[in-house]
Design an enzyme around this catalytic site. Structure first.
Site, mmCIF file in Angstrom:
data_model
loop_
_atom_site.group_PDB
_atom_site.id
_atom_site.type_symbol
_atom_site.label_atom_id
_atom_site.label_comp_id
_atom_site.label_asym_id
_atom_site.label_seq_id
_atom_site.Cartn_x
_atom_site.Cartn_y
_atom_site.Cartn_z
ATOM 1 N N GLY A 67 0.813 -1.213 0.000
ATOM 2 C CA GLY A 67 0.000 0.000 0.000
ATOM 3 C C GLY A 67 0.841 1.254 0.000
ATOM 4 O O GLY A 67 0.528 2.228 -0.686
ATOM 5 N N GLU A 102 -3.993 -2.060 11.586
ATOM 6 C CA GLU A 102 -3.008 -3.097 11.256
ATOM 7 C C GLU A 102 -2.784 -4.066 12.411
ATOM 8 O O GLU A 102 -2.247 -5.164 12.218
ATOM 9 C CB GLU A 102 -1.691 -2.454 10.848
ATOM 10 N N GLN A 123 -3.040 6.523 3.614
ATOM 11 C CA GLN A 123 -1.928 6.596 2.659
ATOM 12 C C GLN A 123 -2.264 7.498 1.474
ATOM 13 O O GLN A 123 -1.361 8.042 0.832
ATOM 14 C CB GLN A 123 -1.586 5.195 2.151
ATOM 15 N N HIS A 176 -7.670 -3.916 2.444
ATOM 16 C CA HIS A 176 -6.241 -4.103 2.684
ATOM 17 C C HIS A 176 -5.710 -5.249 1.821
ATOM 18 O O HIS A 176 -6.279 -5.562 0.770
ATOM 19 C CB HIS A 176 -5.987 -4.324 4.173
#
Length: 425
Positions: free
Chosen positions: A96, A313, A172, A340
């Site tokens: 990512g 995460e 991100q 993800h």
């Protein structure tokens, strides 16, 4: 057992170990971008070398940025403020950080930069950053897909300016625009509109690392501004990867033992620092001292009711601990995990239940109730954190066979060796 599978070792007793961790993936890949755009050489001190970071280094090298191994460090020799090289083709794998951080840099190249990755990477959210770059002056050919693969037709620079995006799918998307912004003629102003941006600590990390590199950054409520200007050379020191500590520290709770991770920073922007509170809430004794962070199991493993939006995460390992806990758990704020490496919510529920557990998907999370577990095949879906979750379950459940354990090389290539060493196997 299939030759590509790994039977997770059962703990013979309480663990008693000190586990040193390599550098943070998130910090390493941010440091590489900032170094590539700097006005002088940058030494990246103790970076993580894993699939994700090697893909980033390879991509930047393809764009003409010299990155040399120097002992445990990387020495980056940027070419000043001239354009990056093109045309090139870049493989982002399933990373990512690479797929979101590289396109804004590719817009600075002189020539076409074609970006592609693993099959699953083509399903991950990219439309917001593609549309944002177009609004900032980039020309991108994506065939209307809003996803990989696509080609950035670089013209040696980018105007920049103000742009509004929906970054609810990934922080991100914002970080990628901010990291390249000092090299844009007008810098950038990124405004988020939509549901809350997940993983807020990663945005704090981006802002802090930009400022440490000499950038001028202003932040407000869902708005970030980076002024154009030089990024300085020097050193970027990479902290240990705190998110990769989750499974090792969790082993202390499962086995009633002790695990210490040395080098734990007293202050950090890494989301993994939340492990201190999460593991204490699940029954661990947690202390931070000169030797590092130590977690001791107390013989009690409690269920957890927590909003993990900022630390998504950590969800796979926390879910594994929850499946072994004495009471129910409810993990929320993590709908974005469906985008993800795999749909992590569906994958975790499916695999926990396949071992006899009771996990149910919620609109934005998971509900996990205690049930006796048994051995069996645990599929990983090319997701490194699914491997780590299964290893935690295997501490207490005999016969957990982990499919494609090698996918853990994404962030921790020698995971199985570290795991067995911790257990004294």
């Amino acid at each position: 057992m299939s030759s590509s599978n790994w039977v997770a070792p059962v703990a013979a007793g309480p663990v008693d170990a000190t586990v040193e961790l390599p550098g943070s993936k998130s910090m390493t890949n941010r440091a590489l971008i900032l170094a590539a755009l700097a006005d002088g050489p940058v030494r990246v001190v103790r970076p993580l070398r894993s699939r994700d970071t090697l893909l980033m280094a390879r991509a930047l090298r393809a764009l003409g940025v010299p990155i040399a191994d120097d002992g445990d460090d990387w020495l980056v020799e940027p070419g000043g403020r001239g354009p990056l090289d093109g045309p090139v083709q870049v493989d982002v794998g399933l990373a990512g950080t690479v797929m979101r951080f590289l396109p804004p840099v590719a817009a600075l190249a002189d020539g076409e930069v074609t970006i592609d990755g693993d099959p699953r990477a083509r399903e991950r959210p990219m439309r917001p950053i593609i549309e944002a770059l177009r609004a900032l002056g980039a020309e991108i050919d994506d065939g209307g897909r809003g996803a990989l693969p696509f080609t950035v037709r670089g013209r040696g620079g980018l105007a920049g300016g103000a742009v509004t995006i929906d970054a609810s799918g990934s922080s991100q998307l914002v970080s990628g625009l901010l990291l390249a912004a000092p090299r844009y003629a007008k810098g950038v102003e990124v405004r988020h509109e939509g549901p809350p941006v997940p993983s807020a600590p990663h945005l704090e990390m981006t802002v802090r690392m930009l400022r440490d590199a000499g950038a001028t950054v202003e932040t407000g409520e869902d708005v970030w501004r980076v002024a154009p200007g030089a990024l300085r050379g020097g050193e970027q020191v990479i902290e240990p990867d705190l998110s990769n500590a989750a499974q090792f520290l969790g082993a202390a709770l499962v086995t009633g033992g002790r695990v210490t991770v040395p080098g734990w920073p007293a202050e950090t922007t890494q989301p993994g620092d939340a492990l201190r509170g999460l593991l204490a809430a699940m029954g661990g004794e947690v202390s931070l001292g000169p030797d590092g962070l130590t977690v001791r199991g107390t013989g009690t493993l409690r269920g957890l009711d927590a909003d993990l939006r900022d630390v998504g995460e950590l969800t796979p390992v926390i879910a594994a601990l929850a499946a072994l806990a004495a009471g129910p758990s409810r993990l929320t704020g993590i709908a974005h995990l469906r985008g993800h490496e795999t749909d992590r919510l569906a994958a975790l529920a499916r695999e926990i239940n396949a071992l006899g557990g009771d996990a149910r998907e919620l609109p934005d999370g998971l509900e996990i109730r205690p049930r006796p577990l048994h051995g069996g095949l645990w599929r990983t879906y090319d997701d490194h954190r699914m491997v780590m979750a299964a290893a935690v379950l295997g501490l207490a459940v005999e016969g957990v066979e982990i499919q494609n354990v090698g996918t853990v090389g994404k962030t921790l290539p020698d995971f199985t060796e570290r795991w067995t060493r911790m257990l004294g196997v």
